[in-house]
Design a protein around this motif. Structure first.
Motif, PDB file in Angstrom:
ATOM      1  N   HIS A 257      50.540  44.391  40.240  1.00 25.37           N
ATOM      2  CA  HIS A 257      50.501  43.482  39.102  1.00 25.37           C
ATOM      3  C   HIS A 257      49.192  42.690  39.164  1.00 25.37           C
ATOM      4  O   HIS A 257      48.753  42.281  40.241  1.00 25.37           O
ATOM      5  N   PRO A 258      48.524  42.479  38.025  1.00 25.17           N
ATOM      6  CA  PRO A 258      47.245  41.755  38.038  1.00 25.17           C
ATOM      7  C   PRO A 258      47.295  40.394  38.731  1.00 25.17           C
ATOM      8  O   PRO A 258      46.296  39.963  39.306  1.00 25.17           O
ATOM      9  N   SER A 259      48.444  39.736  38.726  1.00 23.42           N
ATOM     10  CA  SER A 259      48.530  38.424  39.379  1.00 23.42           C
ATOM     11  C   SER A 259      48.393  38.519  40.893  1.00 23.42           C
ATOM     12  O   SER A 259      48.184  37.508  41.562  1.00 23.42           O
ATOM     13  N   GLN A 260      48.480  39.723  41.434  1.00 23.08           N
ATOM     14  CA  GLN A 260      48.361  39.918  42.872  1.00 23.08           C
ATOM     15  C   GLN A 260      46.910  39.922  43.347  1.00 23.08           C
ATOM     16  O   GLN A 260      46.650  39.966  44.543  1.00 23.08           O
ATOM     17  N   PHE A 261      45.965  39.899  42.422  1.00 23.11           N
ATOM     18  CA  PHE A 261      44.559  40.060  42.759  1.00 23.11           C
ATOM     19  C   PHE A 261      43.723  38.910  42.220  1.00 23.11           C
ATOM     20  O   PHE A 261      44.037  38.333  41.191  1.00 23.11           O
ATOM     21  N   ASP A 262      42.638  38.627  42.900  1.00 22.03           N
ATOM     22  CA  ASP A 262      41.648  37.686  42.411  1.00 22.03           C
ATOM     23  C   ASP A 262      40.822  38.399  41.334  1.00 22.03           C
ATOM     24  O   ASP A 262      40.214  39.435  41.605  1.00 22.03           O
ATOM     25  N   THR A 263      40.844  37.866  40.129  1.00 20.05           N
ATOM     26  CA  THR A 263      40.186  38.502  38.991  1.00 20.05           C
ATOM     27  C   THR A 263      38.695  38.728  39.244  1.00 20.05           C
ATOM     28  O   THR A 263      38.173  39.824  39.019  1.00 20.05           O
ATOM     29  N   GLY A 264      37.994  37.711  39.722  1.00 18.65           N
ATOM     30  CA  GLY A 264      36.560  37.836  39.965  1.00 18.65           C
ATOM     31  C   GLY A 264      36.236  38.924  40.976  1.00 18.65           C
ATOM     32  O   GLY A 264      35.274  39.689  40.799  1.00 18.65           O
ATOM     33  N   SER A 265      37.032  39.017  42.040  1.00 22.69           N
ATOM     34  CA  SER A 265      36.791  40.045  43.057  1.00 22.69           C
ATOM     35  C   SER A 265      36.952  41.440  42.482  1.00 22.69           C
ATOM     36  O   SER A 265      36.133  42.328  42.740  1.00 22.69           O
TER      37      SER A 265
END
Length: 144
Positions: free
Chosen positions: A76-84
């Motif tokens: 799920h996208p919330s599991q990741f740092d968007t910028g990274s």
């Protein structure tokens, strides 16, 4: 196996803008997950006691559903740092300035993307990276 898959994707609303994204290595994914650790704790809270009980259940269907839910949460996208993810996964783009010149792709210009475009790209990077067993087919993606 080394991950080297790349693909071009079209911007969802701007027909003249395309992005080249690549699949990320486990190290890059791990770094992005670590940066989003606060979100991960929230997801675990959201899964709740019912989820944990289902994992320990002798009912195979219930256990399979719980594992499928866990797999969905893992990517799920919330599991990741968007910028990274964007910094590691964006290879090139056709974003141009008012003079028609291509805007350089770097941390600063990535940071200037609107949130909708950034989240669209995060989803596409996750999709190309995710193991085939858990990948859905994305109609808006064109392979190159």
């Amino acid at each position: 196996m080394l991950l080297s898959k790349k693909q071009w994707i079209d911007h969802p609303t701007e027909s003249d803008i395309r992005f080249e994204v690549r699949g990320l290595s486990w190290v890059e994914l791990d770094e992005a997950r670590s940066l989003a650790s606060a979100s991960q704790r929230e997801v675990i809270k959201d899964l709740g006691a019912d989820f944990l009980a289902a994992l320990g259940s002798s009912d195979n269907d219930e256990s399979d559903r719980a594992l499928a839910k866990l797999d969905e949460q893992r990517y799920h996208p919330s599991q990741f740092d968007t910028g990274s993810l964007l910094t590691a996964g964006l290879v090139s783009w056709t974003v141009s300035n008012g003079d028609g010149e291509i805007v350089p792709l770097n941390d600063d210009t990535i940071g200037q993307l609107d949130e909708g475009t950034a989240m669209f790209l995060v989803e596409q990077i996750i999709e190309i990276t995710r193991p085939a067993s858990g990948r859905s087919t994305a109609a808006s993606v064109s392979l190159s």
